[in-house]
Design an enzyme around this catalytic site. Structure first.
Site, PDB file in Angstrom:
ATOM      1  N   HIS A  75       0.810  -1.225   0.000  1.00 62.64           N
ATOM      2  CA  HIS A  75       0.000   0.000   0.000  1.00 62.64           C
ATOM      3  C   HIS A  75       0.841   1.271   0.000  1.00 62.64           C
ATOM      4  O   HIS A  75       1.899   1.320   0.619  1.00 62.64           O
ATOM      5  CB  HIS A  75      -1.002  -0.004   1.154  1.00 62.64           C
ATOM      6  CG  HIS A  75      -0.414   0.019   2.550  1.00 62.64           C
ATOM      7  ND1 HIS A  75      -0.240   1.178   3.258  1.00 62.64           N
ATOM      8  CD2 HIS A  75       0.016  -0.976   3.371  1.00 62.64           C
ATOM      9  CE1 HIS A  75       0.262   0.892   4.456  1.00 62.64           C
ATOM     10  NE2 HIS A  75       0.435  -0.401   4.556  1.00 62.64           N
ATOM     11  N   ASP A 192       6.376   2.176   6.127  1.00 64.40           N
ATOM     12  CA  ASP A 192       5.124   1.405   6.077  1.00 64.40           C
ATOM     13  C   ASP A 192       4.177   2.181   5.177  1.00 64.40           C
ATOM     14  O   ASP A 192       3.657   3.205   5.592  1.00 64.40           O
ATOM     15  CB  ASP A 192       4.577   1.258   7.494  1.00 64.40           C
ATOM     16  CG  ASP A 192       3.175   0.674   7.540  1.00 64.40           C
ATOM     17  OD1 ASP A 192       2.726   0.119   6.530  1.00 64.40           O
ATOM     18  OD2 ASP A 192       2.524   0.802   8.600  1.00 64.40           O
ATOM     19  N   GLU A 226      -5.212   1.019   2.874  1.00 67.59           N
ATOM     20  CA  GLU A 226      -4.875  -0.056   3.809  1.00 67.59           C
ATOM     21  C   GLU A 226      -4.951   0.400   5.260  1.00 67.59           C
ATOM     22  O   GLU A 226      -5.415  -0.338   6.128  1.00 67.59           O
ATOM     23  CB  GLU A 226      -3.465  -0.601   3.519  1.00 67.59           C
ATOM     24  CG  GLU A 226      -3.127  -1.883   4.270  1.00 67.59           C
ATOM     25  CD  GLU A 226      -2.605  -1.694   5.691  1.00 67.59           C
ATOM     26  OE1 GLU A 226      -2.565  -2.678   6.443  1.00 67.59           O
ATOM     27  OE2 GLU A 226      -2.261  -0.547   6.075  1.00 67.59           O
ATOM     28  N   GLU A 227      -4.473   1.609   5.516  1.00 68.16           N
ATOM     29  CA  GLU A 227      -4.379   2.068   6.920  1.00 68.16           C
ATOM     30  C   GLU A 227      -5.750   2.183   7.584  1.00 68.16           C
ATOM     31  O   GLU A 227      -5.845   2.261   8.805  1.00 68.16           O
ATOM     32  CB  GLU A 227      -3.631   3.404   7.014  1.00 68.16           C
ATOM     33  CG  GLU A 227      -2.144   3.321   6.644  1.00 68.16           C
ATOM     34  CD  GLU A 227      -1.298   2.518   7.632  1.00 68.16           C
ATOM     35  OE1 GLU A 227      -1.826   2.093   8.678  1.00 68.16           O
ATOM     36  OE2 GLU A 227      -0.107   2.309   7.339  1.00 68.16           O
ATOM     37  N   ASP A 247       4.030  -6.244   3.448  1.00 70.18           N
ATOM     38  CA  ASP A 247       3.895  -5.138   4.392  1.00 70.18           C
ATOM     39  C   ASP A 247       4.969  -5.307   5.465  1.00 70.18           C
ATOM     40  O   ASP A 247       5.503  -6.390   5.675  1.00 70.18           O
ATOM     41  CB  ASP A 247       2.479  -5.103   4.990  1.00 70.18           C
ATOM     42  CG  ASP A 247       2.051  -3.688   5.371  1.00 70.18           C
ATOM     43  OD1 ASP A 247       2.930  -2.855   5.633  1.00 70.18           O
ATOM     44  OD2 ASP A 247       0.831  -3.435   5.417  1.00 70.18           O
ATOM     45  N   HIS A 327       4.824   3.317  12.617  1.00 68.15           N
ATOM     46  CA  HIS A 327       3.823   4.365  12.809  1.00 68.15           C
ATOM     47  C   HIS A 327       4.368   5.507  13.670  1.00 68.15           C
ATOM     48  O   HIS A 327       3.604   6.236  14.309  1.00 68.15           O
ATOM     49  CB  HIS A 327       2.511   3.815  13.375  1.00 68.15           C
ATOM     50  CG  HIS A 327       1.689   3.117  12.319  1.00 68.15           C
ATOM     51  ND1 HIS A 327       0.339   2.899  12.437  1.00 68.15           N
ATOM     52  CD2 HIS A 327       2.037   2.605  11.109  1.00 68.15           C
ATOM     53  CE1 HIS A 327      -0.108   2.276  11.350  1.00 68.15           C
ATOM     54  NE2 HIS A 327       0.912   2.068  10.533  1.00 68.15           N
TER      55      HIS A 327
HETATM   56 ZN   LIG Z   1       1.329  -1.150   6.366  1.00 71.84          ZN
END
Ligand SMILES: [Zn+2]
Length: 350
Positions: A75, A192, A226-227, A247, A327
């Site tokens: 993603h 990510d 995706e998130e 991922d 994150h």
């Molecule tokens: Zn991810």
């Protein structure tokens, strides 16, 4: 075994370009365009690139066979923010896109994009930001109500901020702060999952340069939601046999993953991945002497699960490069990118 060359420089060049293209969940056009151009640049004659109605990039590469078609997904959408409220002091209350700690964005530079395309710079600050004014400011919990965006424009009222063209719902991009170190690390927000998009790109390049194509037709969905849990819920053709979600591997205390291997996730917050496909990937890594780490990511979900929840019937597994401090301000290493790329290439050929 086929001879394959993985080019770290072209993978990292593409990755840095993608990291510097803003793409919080919901704002995908620019990043999807960057990815589409990169894959077109591989000049694979029969590669088909299409956009799904919701904006994902769907790439189809016909294989030697088509009796057990495969999927890949990674993603481009990332964490970010939106303007929640224009405050009476002219600053902005923010709405999180994706899940993270407010601490992770404290004092980060941002760009606010207005509906008409104007961009303003700013910073995410605590409402009580100055120790010269607020005793114990550091002890206050960081949450939506205690944080705000300070805009680098002359405004001290809601009316002045609105006059800049800023409105509720405008996207707020976090500065990625990309740095490639001479020790091989890549330090940035949003590795990510842009690092995984770069690994798929590298795997395609390695196959194509070796004069090869995938063993089975492969459909790759470069997802844009995706998130928030539904990225790859759509985009794959019916009759898919296998799906490898690419991922990040979660690196940190108690984790087996690292920044120097390919990560293979056996289970995450959504349960175990498919045992047979996972074992095959593990065997491929063993066979090609690719360093890998098996792991469980406790508070994690992937687009592989989004696909399953949407009714997908294929076997699903998850691989990806190791990312530290996910994150937040993330980091990985070139070694992890190279090994993940190599594993994907071996999978495509298998
Ligand atoms: Zn991810």
């Amino acid at each position: 075994m086929a001879e394959l060359t993985v080019h770290p420089d072209s993978i990292i060049d593409f990755l840095v370009r993608l990291l510097n293209t803003p793409s919080p969940t919901g704002y995908h056009q620019e990043a999807i365009e960057v990815v589409e151009q990169a894959f077109r640049g591989l000049a694979i004659a029969d590669l088909r690139l299409e956009r799904s109605p919701k904006g994902a990039l769907v790439i189809t590469w016909p294989g030697e066979r088509d009796d057990a078609p495969r999927g890949l997904t990674a993603h481009t959408d990332t964490l970010g923010l939106m303007v929640r409220e224009i405050k009476s002091n002219g600053r902005l209350k923010l709405h999180m896109l994706g899940g993270y700690m407010w601490n992770a964005v404290e004092f980060e530079g941002v760009t606010i994009q207005t509906l008409d395309g104007r961009r303003y710079r700013g910073t995410i600050v605590p409402v009580k930001a100055s120790v010269h004014i607020h005793r114990g400011a550091g002890d206050e919990k960081r949450k939506q109500d205690t944080m705000e965006a300070r805009i680098d424009a002359r405004t001290s009222s809601a009316a002045e901020t609105r006059a800049l063209g800023i409105e509720v719902g405008d996207f707020v991009f976090l500065d990625p702060r990309v740095e490639v170190t001479d020790t091989g690390f890549i330090r940035s927000r949003h590795l990510d999952d842009k690092a995984s998009v770069a690994c798929i790109f590298g795997a395609f390049r390695a196959l194509h340069e070796a004069g090869l194509r995938p063993a089975q037709t492969v459909t790759t969905v470069i997802a844009n939601y995706e998130e928030v849990g539904h990225g790859a819920a759509a985009g794959f053709p019916p009759g898919l046999h296998e799906l490898v979600a690419v991922d990040m591997a979660a690196v940190g205390e108690g984790q087996n993953s690292d920044e120097f291997s390919a990560g293979i996730c056996v289970a995450d917050g959504g349960g175990p991945y498919h045992v047979e496909l996972t074992e095959r990937l593990r065997a491929l890594a063993e066979g090609a002497s690719i360093p890998y780490k098996l792991d469980i990511y406790p508070y994690y979900g992937s687009d592989g699960e989004a696909y399953w929840h949407a009714g997908g019937a294929a076997q699903v597994a998850l691989v990806g490069p190791g990312v530290d401090a996910s994150h937040a301000y993330e980091r990985t290493h070139t070694d992890s990118l190279m090994h993940t790329t190599h594993l994907l290439a071996r999978y495509l050929l298998s």
